[in-house]
Design an enzyme around this catalytic site. Structure first.
Site, PDB file in Angstrom:
ATOM      1  N   HIS A  24       0.814  -1.233   0.000  1.00 29.59           N
ATOM      2  CA  HIS A  24       0.000   0.000   0.000  1.00 29.59           C
ATOM      3  C   HIS A  24       0.847   1.284   0.000  1.00 29.59           C
ATOM      4  O   HIS A  24       0.746   2.135   0.861  1.00 29.59           O
ATOM      5  CB  HIS A  24      -1.084  -0.003   1.080  1.00 29.59           C
ATOM      6  CG  HIS A  24      -0.668  -0.298   2.492  1.00 29.59           C
ATOM      7  ND1 HIS A  24       0.310   0.385   3.145  1.00 29.59           N
ATOM      8  CD2 HIS A  24      -1.147  -1.201   3.377  1.00 29.59           C
ATOM      9  CE1 HIS A  24       0.431  -0.071   4.376  1.00 29.59           C
ATOM     10  NE2 HIS A  24      -0.438  -1.046   4.534  1.00 29.59           N
ATOM     11  N   HIS A  78      -3.651  -8.697  15.577  1.00 27.04           N
ATOM     12  CA  HIS A  78      -3.832  -7.553  14.662  1.00 27.04           C
ATOM     13  C   HIS A  78      -4.700  -8.011  13.489  1.00 27.04           C
ATOM     14  O   HIS A  78      -4.483  -9.100  12.949  1.00 27.04           O
ATOM     15  CB  HIS A  78      -2.449  -7.101  14.193  1.00 27.04           C
ATOM     16  CG  HIS A  78      -2.433  -5.945  13.255  1.00 27.04           C
ATOM     17  ND1 HIS A  78      -3.420  -4.969  13.222  1.00 27.04           N
ATOM     18  CD2 HIS A  78      -1.540  -5.581  12.288  1.00 27.04           C
ATOM     19  CE1 HIS A  78      -3.119  -4.074  12.295  1.00 27.04           C
ATOM     20  NE2 HIS A  78      -1.991  -4.421  11.713  1.00 27.04           N
ATOM     21  N   GLU A  80      -5.208  -6.345  10.479  1.00 26.63           N
ATOM     22  CA  GLU A  80      -4.870  -5.995   9.095  1.00 26.63           C
ATOM     23  C   GLU A  80      -4.673  -7.292   8.307  1.00 26.63           C
ATOM     24  O   GLU A  80      -4.161  -8.290   8.823  1.00 26.63           O
ATOM     25  CB  GLU A  80      -3.622  -5.107   9.021  1.00 26.63           C
ATOM     26  CG  GLU A  80      -3.451  -4.509   7.629  1.00 26.63           C
ATOM     27  CD  GLU A  80      -2.462  -3.344   7.556  1.00 26.63           C
ATOM     28  OE1 GLU A  80      -1.769  -3.064   8.550  1.00 26.63           O
ATOM     29  OE2 GLU A  80      -2.397  -2.719   6.473  1.00 26.63           O
ATOM     30  N   ASP A  82      -2.857  -8.675   6.147  1.00 27.97           N
ATOM     31  CA  ASP A  82      -1.641  -9.462   5.956  1.00 27.97           C
ATOM     32  C   ASP A  82      -1.444 -10.450   7.105  1.00 27.97           C
ATOM     33  O   ASP A  82      -0.635 -11.375   6.992  1.00 27.97           O
ATOM     34  CB  ASP A  82      -0.396  -8.573   5.787  1.00 27.97           C
ATOM     35  CG  ASP A  82      -0.276  -7.472   6.815  1.00 27.97           C
ATOM     36  OD1 ASP A  82      -1.297  -7.020   7.349  1.00 27.97           O
ATOM     37  OD2 ASP A  82       0.857  -7.052   7.090  1.00 27.97           O
ATOM     38  N   HIS A 145      -0.257  -0.339  15.084  1.00 21.27           N
ATOM     39  CA  HIS A 145      -0.621   0.887  14.428  1.00 21.27           C
ATOM     40  C   HIS A 145      -2.096   0.949  14.047  1.00 21.27           C
ATOM     41  O   HIS A 145      -2.520   1.892  13.352  1.00 21.27           O
ATOM     42  CB  HIS A 145       0.261   1.087  13.180  1.00 21.27           C
ATOM     43  CG  HIS A 145      -0.016   0.091  12.070  1.00 21.27           C
ATOM     44  ND1 HIS A 145      -0.351   0.500  10.800  1.00 21.27           N
ATOM     45  CD2 HIS A 145      -0.064  -1.233  12.041  1.00 21.27           C
ATOM     46  CE1 HIS A 145      -0.541  -0.555  10.027  1.00 21.27           C
ATOM     47  NE2 HIS A 145      -0.383  -1.614  10.769  1.00 21.27           N
ATOM     48  N   ASP A 164       3.049  -5.928  14.456  1.00 19.16           N
ATOM     49  CA  ASP A 164       3.814  -5.167  13.461  1.00 19.16           C
ATOM     50  C   ASP A 164       5.041  -4.460  14.054  1.00 19.16           C
ATOM     51  O   ASP A 164       6.013  -4.187  13.338  1.00 19.16           O
ATOM     52  CB  ASP A 164       2.923  -4.099  12.826  1.00 19.16           C
ATOM     53  CG  ASP A 164       2.057  -4.652  11.708  1.00 19.16           C
ATOM     54  OD1 ASP A 164       2.450  -5.642  11.082  1.00 19.16           O
ATOM     55  OD2 ASP A 164       0.989  -4.076  11.461  1.00 19.16           O
ATOM     56  N   TYR A 192      10.734   0.783   8.003  1.00 17.99           N
ATOM     57  CA  TYR A 192       9.433   0.324   8.485  1.00 17.99           C
ATOM     58  C   TYR A 192       8.855   1.328   9.485  1.00 17.99           C
ATOM     59  O   TYR A 192       7.682   1.711   9.418  1.00 17.99           O
ATOM     60  CB  TYR A 192       9.628  -1.050   9.148  1.00 17.99           C
ATOM     61  CG  TYR A 192       8.362  -1.773   9.464  1.00 17.99           C
ATOM     62  CD1 TYR A 192       7.828  -2.713   8.574  1.00 17.99           C
ATOM     63  CD2 TYR A 192       7.692  -1.546  10.646  1.00 17.99           C
ATOM     64  CE1 TYR A 192       6.666  -3.384   8.874  1.00 17.99           C
ATOM     65  CE2 TYR A 192       6.528  -2.212  10.947  1.00 17.99           C
ATOM     66  CZ  TYR A 192       6.023  -3.136  10.059  1.00 17.99           C
ATOM     67  OH  TYR A 192       4.868  -3.790  10.359  1.00 17.99           O
ATOM     68  N   HIS A 225       6.655  -9.332  10.986  1.00 11.54           N
ATOM     69  CA  HIS A 225       7.351  -9.165   9.700  1.00 11.54           C
ATOM     70  C   HIS A 225       8.859  -9.216   9.945  1.00 11.54           C
ATOM     71  O   HIS A 225       9.383  -8.542  10.839  1.00 11.54           O
ATOM     72  CB  HIS A 225       7.055  -7.808   9.061  1.00 11.54           C
ATOM     73  CG  HIS A 225       5.634  -7.609   8.647  1.00 11.54           C
ATOM     74  ND1 HIS A 225       5.053  -8.279   7.592  1.00 11.54           N
ATOM     75  CD2 HIS A 225       4.670  -6.802   9.156  1.00 11.54           C
ATOM     76  CE1 HIS A 225       3.797  -7.882   7.467  1.00 11.54           C
ATOM     77  NE2 HIS A 225       3.527  -6.994   8.396  1.00 11.54           N
TER      78      HIS A 225
END
Ligand code: FEO
Length: 398
Positions: A24, A78, A80, A82, A145, A164, A192, A225
């Site tokens: 993104h 989380h 999100e 991914d 986040h 994250d 990041y 990640h």
């Protein structure tokens, strides 16, 4: 990738995404990983899942350790996609007894996947659950986040599963910080931070203070990640402290685009003024530098000097892109100025200054505008602009 043991009876069952190049708007030119952690205890527990296209890889990795149907608990740190992209399929395949998540994650899961008959169990900040031989303590990290974000801390293992936070978009065959060059690892971690966590820096400061206050004993930080911090987790905690304080170096960026090289000539003249003052600088042409790499440079820079010619009564679209992107990431404590050539109307410089003011970047020197092509005197003005901003950088970073 096969499942990787990271602690006794704890495995990374996530996947490496070697091919992703855009996340993104963030240039992931070295790919990324989606880490997920399987804890083999009396209650077998999976922490997070992976991006949807990698569902079968995740299940394959789990099967190398145990039948997925043996999993008792799923923790969603989380939402999100991914990390939650496979949640519906994993719940379908595993039928876990419980799915632990924050109150905001429950809402977000329902918004993403609809209200389903899932055994969601909302946990509060500081709440602990037992897996048998070990406990898990949940730490809400709201807006780090996303509103739903939380960490999972396993005290018996001194392991922080940090979602994250502390991650990097970096696909590697290596798993741990002692297997890769620290400077490159920190570079990816800085990118990041600059592109994802920067706007939440005050919350990062509070989080670091809370971690110190409750005396979490951590010897491994496992983000969702990239590389896992096992040899020197303090390195990334200290880096987050520095980045979240937005401590700038004696460094300036000249960020520009150009039509017929007039603004480019001005950019190099500004840079030579910075050089005369002994300030570190980078000259970043927006045609050749991705916005997310520029933000990495912004992280430790004191001054930002923007250059654009005027096109159709405004700035070049590349400049609008970086200013829009940067504004959302809320860098703090910067100074700077602007410059640009123009033909007949010349609005670009005024527009850039307006954006800078909106971002609370202090314009410490009047901008320089030049009609058509800069002559020797005009370039001398640009050199002087660089010198003056350079002096201001030295004064403000003393
Ligand atoms: Fe890696 Fe916020 O997802």
């Amino acid at each position: 990738m096969a499942p990787i043991p990271i602690k006794d009876k704890i495995f990374n069952v996530g996947v490496v995404d070697w091919n992703i190049r855009d996340f993104h708007g963030y240039s992931t030119y070295k790919g990324t990983t989606y880490n997920a952690y399987l804890v083999m205890d009396d209650k077998i527990t999976l922490f997070d899942t992976v991006k949807k296209p990698f569902k079968s890889d995740l299940l394959h990795h789990i099967r190398a350790i145990t039948d997925p149907q043996n999993i008792d608990y799923l923790v969603v740190n989380h939402v999100e996609m991914d990390h939650s992209g496979c949640v519906p399929e994993i719940i379908e395949a595993v039928r876990p007894q419980k799915v632990f998540c924050s109150a905001m994650a429950k809402k977000a899961l329902e918004a993403h996947y609809g209200s389903r008959d899932w055994p969601l169990e909302v946990v509060q900040n500081g709440q602990e659950i037992s897996l048998g031989q070990r406990t898990v303590r949940f730490l809400e990290t709201r807006m780090l986040h996303w509103p739903d974000s939380m960490f999972s801390y396993l005290p018996q293992d001194k392991l922080l599963i940090s979602s994250d936070a502390f991650g990097q978009h970096w696909a590697t065959s290596e798993t741990f910080d002692d297997q890769v060059p620290l400077s490159e690892l920190l570079r990816h971690a800085a990118k990041y931070y600059a592109n994802i966590l920067l706007p939440y820096s005050p919350l990062v400061q509070k989080l670091l203070a809370a971690v110190t206050e409750i005396k979490l004993d951590i010897d491994m930080i496992a983000p969702d990640h990239g590389i896992i911090w096992r040899s020197d987790p303090k390195a990334i905690l200290d880096a987050y402290d520095t980045w979240s304080l937005q401590k700038a170096q004696r460094k300036a960026l000249v960020i520009y685009d150009t039509m017929w090289q007039s603004t480019e000539k001005m950019a190099h003249a500004v840079a030579s003024g910075l050089a005369e003052e002994g300030v570190a600088y980078k000259v970043l042409n927006l045609k050749h530098n991705h916005r997310s790499d520029i933000l990495t440079e912004v992280l430790d820079s004191k001054a930002l000097i923007f250059g654009s010619p005027t096109l159709n009564n405004g700035m070049l679209p590349t400049m609008a892109d970086i200013l829009c992107y940067m504004k959302g990431l809320k860098p703090m404590g910067k100074i700077g100025s602007a410059f640009g050539s123009y033909g007949w109307s010349g609005e670009a410089v005024k527009d850039m200054v307006r954006w800078m003011e909106e971002m609370k970047i202090e314009v410490v020197e009047p901008p320089v505008r030049v009609q058509y092509v800069p002559n020797h005197e005009a370039l001398a003005q640009c050199v002087e602009l660089g010198r003056r901003v350079g002096r201001a950088v030295k004064e403000r970073t003393a």
